[in-house]
Motif scaffolding. Sequence first.
Motif, PDB file in Angstrom:
ATOM      1  N   THR A 203       0.839  -1.193   0.000  1.00  8.95           N
ATOM      2  CA  THR A 203       0.000   0.000   0.000  1.00  8.95           C
ATOM      3  C   THR A 203       0.872   1.239   0.000  1.00  8.95           C
ATOM      4  O   THR A 203       1.850   1.314   0.760  1.00  8.95           O
ATOM      5  N   VAL A 204       0.529   2.192  -0.845  1.00 14.14           N
ATOM      6  CA  VAL A 204       1.208   3.487  -0.854  1.00 14.14           C
ATOM      7  C   VAL A 204       0.479   4.394   0.130  1.00 14.14           C
ATOM      8  O   VAL A 204      -0.754   4.511   0.103  1.00 14.14           O
ATOM      9  N   VAL A 205       1.238   5.017   1.017  1.00 14.06           N
ATOM     10  CA  VAL A 205       0.679   5.813   2.107  1.00 14.06           C
ATOM     11  C   VAL A 205       1.236   7.228   2.051  1.00 14.06           C
ATOM     12  O   VAL A 205       2.427   7.434   1.784  1.00 14.06           O
ATOM     13  N   GLU A 206       0.377   8.200   2.305  1.00  9.53           N
ATOM     14  CA  GLU A 206       0.801   9.594   2.423  1.00  9.53           C
ATOM     15  C   GLU A 206       0.946   9.946   3.898  1.00  9.53           C
ATOM     16  O   GLU A 206       0.033   9.718   4.693  1.00  9.53           O
ATOM     17  N   VAL A 207       2.097  10.485   4.258  1.00 13.16           N
ATOM     18  CA  VAL A 207       2.374  10.898   5.628  1.00 13.16           C
ATOM     19  C   VAL A 207       2.704  12.392   5.596  1.00 13.16           C
ATOM     20  O   VAL A 207       3.734  12.794   5.048  1.00 13.16           O
ATOM     21  N   ILE A 208       1.816  13.204   6.173  1.00  9.42           N
ATOM     22  CA  ILE A 208       2.026  14.649   6.196  1.00  9.42           C
ATOM     23  C   ILE A 208       2.365  15.068   7.627  1.00  9.42           C
ATOM     24  O   ILE A 208       1.499  15.010   8.519  1.00  9.42           O
ATOM     25  N   PRO A 209       3.606  15.471   7.892  1.00 10.50           N
ATOM     26  CA  PRO A 209       3.971  15.863   9.253  1.00 10.50           C
ATOM     27  C   PRO A 209       3.099  17.013   9.767  1.00 10.50           C
ATOM     28  O   PRO A 209       2.792  17.950   9.032  1.00 10.50           O
ATOM     29  N   ARG A 210       2.693  16.910  11.018  1.00 15.87           N
ATOM     30  CA  ARG A 210       1.921  17.978  11.648  1.00 15.87           C
ATOM     31  C   ARG A 210       2.845  19.140  12.011  1.00 15.87           C
ATOM     32  O   ARG A 210       4.008  18.934  12.359  1.00 15.87           O
ATOM     33  N   ALA A 211       2.319  20.353  11.946  1.00 20.56           N
ATOM     34  CA  ALA A 211       3.100  21.519  12.369  1.00 20.56           C
ATOM     35  C   ALA A 211       3.472  21.392  13.839  1.00 20.56           C
ATOM     36  O   ALA A 211       4.569  21.771  14.261  1.00 20.56           O
ATOM     37  N   GLU A 212       2.553  20.833  14.631  1.00 21.33           N
ATOM     38  CA  GLU A 212       2.794  20.530  16.038  1.00 21.33           C
ATOM     39  C   GLU A 212       2.252  19.131  16.294  1.00 21.33           C
ATOM     40  O   GLU A 212       1.244  18.732  15.699  1.00 21.33           O
ATOM     41  N   PRO A 213       2.880  18.367  17.191  1.00 17.28           N
ATOM     42  CA  PRO A 213       2.339  17.048  17.523  1.00 17.28           C
ATOM     43  C   PRO A 213       0.882  17.142  17.976  1.00 17.28           C
ATOM     44  O   PRO A 213       0.437  18.196  18.437  1.00 17.28           O
ATOM     45  N   LEU A 214       0.153  16.050  17.852  1.00 22.65           N
ATOM     46  CA  LEU A 214      -1.271  16.031  18.178  1.00 22.65           C
ATOM     47  C   LEU A 214      -1.533  16.443  19.624  1.00 22.65           C
ATOM     48  O   LEU A 214      -2.555  17.071  19.928  1.00 22.65           O
ATOM     49  N   ALA A 215      -0.611  16.105  20.523  1.00 21.03           N
ATOM     50  CA  ALA A 215      -0.713  16.485  21.938  1.00 21.03           C
ATOM     51  C   ALA A 215       0.701  16.541  22.510  1.00 21.03           C
ATOM     52  O   ALA A 215       1.603  15.876  22.005  1.00 21.03           O
ATOM     53  N   PRO A 216       0.912  17.331  23.574  1.00 16.25           N
ATOM     54  CA  PRO A 216       2.256  17.437  24.156  1.00 16.25           C
ATOM     55  C   PRO A 216       2.760  16.098  24.684  1.00 16.25           C
ATOM     56  O   PRO A 216       2.032  15.385  25.382  1.00 16.25           O
ATOM     57  N   ALA A 217       3.984  15.766  24.327  1.00 19.92           N
ATOM     58  CA  ALA A 217       4.636  14.545  24.820  1.00 19.92           C
ATOM     59  C   ALA A 217       6.056  14.521  24.270  1.00 19.92           C
ATOM     60  O   ALA A 217       6.355  15.164  23.253  1.00 19.92           O
ATOM     61  N   VAL A 218       6.917  13.765  24.933  1.00 22.19           N
ATOM     62  CA  VAL A 218       8.271  13.509  24.449  1.00 22.19           C
ATOM     63  C   VAL A 218       8.256  12.140  23.798  1.00 22.19           C
ATOM     64  O   VAL A 218       7.718  11.177  24.376  1.00 22.19           O
ATOM     65  N   MET A 219       8.826  12.034  22.600  1.00 25.80           N
ATOM     66  CA  MET A 219       8.701  10.800  21.838  1.00 25.80           C
ATOM     67  C   MET A 219       9.250   9.592  22.581  1.00 25.80           C
ATOM     68  O   MET A 219       8.662   8.511  22.555  1.00 25.80           O
ATOM     69  N   THR A 220      10.377   9.746  23.277  1.00 25.57           N
ATOM     70  CA  THR A 220      10.947   8.602  23.992  1.00 25.57           C
ATOM     71  C   THR A 220      10.005   8.116  25.095  1.00 25.57           C
ATOM     72  O   THR A 220       9.885   6.908  25.340  1.00 25.57           O
ATOM     73  N   ASP A 221       9.325   9.052  25.752  1.00 24.43           N
ATOM     74  CA  ASP A 221       8.352   8.669  26.785  1.00 24.43           C
ATOM     75  C   ASP A 221       7.151   7.977  26.156  1.00 24.43           C
ATOM     76  O   ASP A 221       6.642   6.985  26.684  1.00 24.43           O
ATOM     77  N   LEU A 222       6.694   8.506  25.015  1.00 28.53           N
ATOM     78  CA  LEU A 222       5.554   7.913  24.331  1.00 28.53           C
ATOM     79  C   LEU A 222       5.892   6.511  23.839  1.00 28.53           C
ATOM     80  O   LEU A 222       5.065   5.592  23.922  1.00 28.53           O
ATOM     81  N   GLU A 223       7.113   6.338  23.356  1.00 29.97           N
ATOM     82  CA  GLU A 223       7.545   5.010  22.915  1.00 29.97           C
ATOM     83  C   GLU A 223       7.560   4.023  24.079  1.00 29.97           C
ATOM     84  O   GLU A 223       7.142   2.869  23.942  1.00 29.97           O
ATOM     85  N   GLN A 224       8.026   4.488  25.225  1.00 34.19           N
ATOM     86  CA  GLN A 224       8.127   3.610  26.386  1.00 34.19           C
ATOM     87  C   GLN A 224       6.742   3.191  26.881  1.00 34.19           C
ATOM     88  O   GLN A 224       6.504   2.013  27.194  1.00 34.19           O
ATOM     89  N   VAL A 225       5.819   4.139  26.916  1.00 35.16           N
ATOM     90  CA  VAL A 225       4.468   3.853  27.385  1.00 35.16           C
ATOM     91  C   VAL A 225       3.738   2.913  26.427  1.00 35.16           C
ATOM     92  O   VAL A 225       3.098   1.943  26.851  1.00 35.16           O
ATOM     93  N   THR A 226       3.827   3.197  25.135  1.00 31.15           N
ATOM     94  CA  THR A 226       3.120   2.351  24.168  1.00 31.15           C
ATOM     95  C   THR A 226       3.732   0.957  24.099  1.00 31.15           C
ATOM     96  O   THR A 226       3.013  -0.029  23.898  1.00 31.15           O
ATOM     97  N   GLN A 227       5.038   0.870  24.262  1.00 34.36           N
ATOM     98  CA  GLN A 227       5.673  -0.451  24.251  1.00 34.36           C
ATOM     99  C   GLN A 227       5.180  -1.298  25.426  1.00 34.36           C
ATOM    100  O   GLN A 227       4.877  -2.486  25.275  1.00 34.36           O
ATOM    101  N   ALA A 228       5.072  -0.678  26.586  1.00 31.24           N
ATOM    102  CA  ALA A 228       4.600  -1.410  27.756  1.00 31.24           C
ATOM    103  C   ALA A 228       3.131  -1.797  27.605  1.00 31.24           C
ATOM    104  O   ALA A 228       2.737  -2.934  27.894  1.00 31.24           O
ATOM    105  N   ALA A 229       2.311  -0.861  27.127  1.00 34.30           N
ATOM    106  CA  ALA A 229       0.872  -1.105  27.028  1.00 34.30           C
ATOM    107  C   ALA A 229       0.535  -2.136  25.972  1.00 34.30           C
ATOM    108  O   ALA A 229      -0.242  -3.076  26.211  1.00 34.30           O
ATOM    109  N   PHE A 230       1.122  -1.991  24.782  1.00 34.52           N
ATOM    110  CA  PHE A 230       0.800  -2.916  23.696  1.00 34.52           C
ATOM    111  C   PHE A 230       1.607  -4.209  23.777  1.00 34.52           C
ATOM    112  O   PHE A 230       1.250  -5.202  23.151  1.00 34.52           O
ATOM    113  N   GLY A 231       2.683  -4.184  24.540  1.00 36.35           N
ATOM    114  CA  GLY A 231       3.452  -5.409  24.738  1.00 36.35           C
ATOM    115  C   GLY A 231       2.656  -6.455  25.498  1.00 36.35           C
ATOM    116  O   GLY A 231       2.945  -7.648  25.410  1.00 36.35           O
ATOM    117  N   GLN A 232       1.664  -5.980  26.243  1.00 35.25           N
ATOM    118  CA  GLN A 232       0.754  -6.881  26.964  1.00 35.25           C
ATOM    119  C   GLN A 232      -0.673  -6.408  26.704  1.00 35.25           C
ATOM    120  O   GLN A 232      -1.427  -6.125  27.626  1.00 35.25           O
TER     121      GLN A 232
END
Length: 279
Positions: A203-232
């Motif tokens: 599938t060909v996908v279009e990815v348009i970067p947002r001018a600002e992230p959807l909500a405030p967060a640090v990517m490393t923290d978001l990665e850690q939280v999602t890894q823990a949550a979806f890992g189980q």
Amino acid sequence: MSTPPNAPPNLPPLRDVIRDFGLGARKALGQHFLLDGNLTGRIARAADPLGGVNVIEIGPGPGGLTRALLASDADAVWAVEKDRRCVAALQVLQDAYPGRLRILEADALETDLATLTPAPRAIVANLPYNISTVLLLQWLRRADQFTRMVLMFQKEVADRLTAAPGSKAYGRLSVITQWRAQVRPLFNVSKEAFTPPPKVASTVVEVIPRAEPLAPAVMTDLEQVTQAAFGQRRKMLRSSLKGLGLDPAQVGINPEARAEDLTVEEFCALARLLAKRNA
């Protein structure tokens, strides 16, 4: 849209290029060559408008998509290719389009695309499937450096990128991508369109970067939280996030909910809670 320049009439057929340069696809490099000019042209057009934009292509192989991009009104095309055999083949295009094609023999995983070309810059590529998600996450860390990305993924991966909460495909990749960009599928590509054919559709996908992230967060923290949550993901959040020392109720999230129930914004709230806890 301005009329793109015509492709030079003397370019050899791609199958001849593959034969002449010994470009048998290498499984270790995730190579599946797209030779259909109609499809490569469609991908290039999906990235419009390209006028004044420096386009970066990853893993161009024999140059099928490269030809379509060079025939567009892009300011220049920068091809990042790890396979030395393909680099030699691409020089035919470099000669045909003087000053418009720059070839970098390098591993895309080790290349900072944001410093490769002047801005504005876009990424248009049929990505090597074995590293496609790693590359995307790498680029999302500097999403503000790109005007857009038009990328081909395995259909299963594309479904994950665009999945909504509550669906089976919704996961860590969905959250992080949608946090930093607006994502939409453009069209599917049959596996028979490739040489050699992969095992799955694409599938060909279009990815348009947002001018600002959807909500405030640090990517490393978001990665850690999602890894823990979806890992189980079958467990309730109070169990899956216990290892991080997080109580979802502190940010108004039901501790009995599961990862697939949360919105991107709610995951960002958990990421901010983690940052506060680690401060």
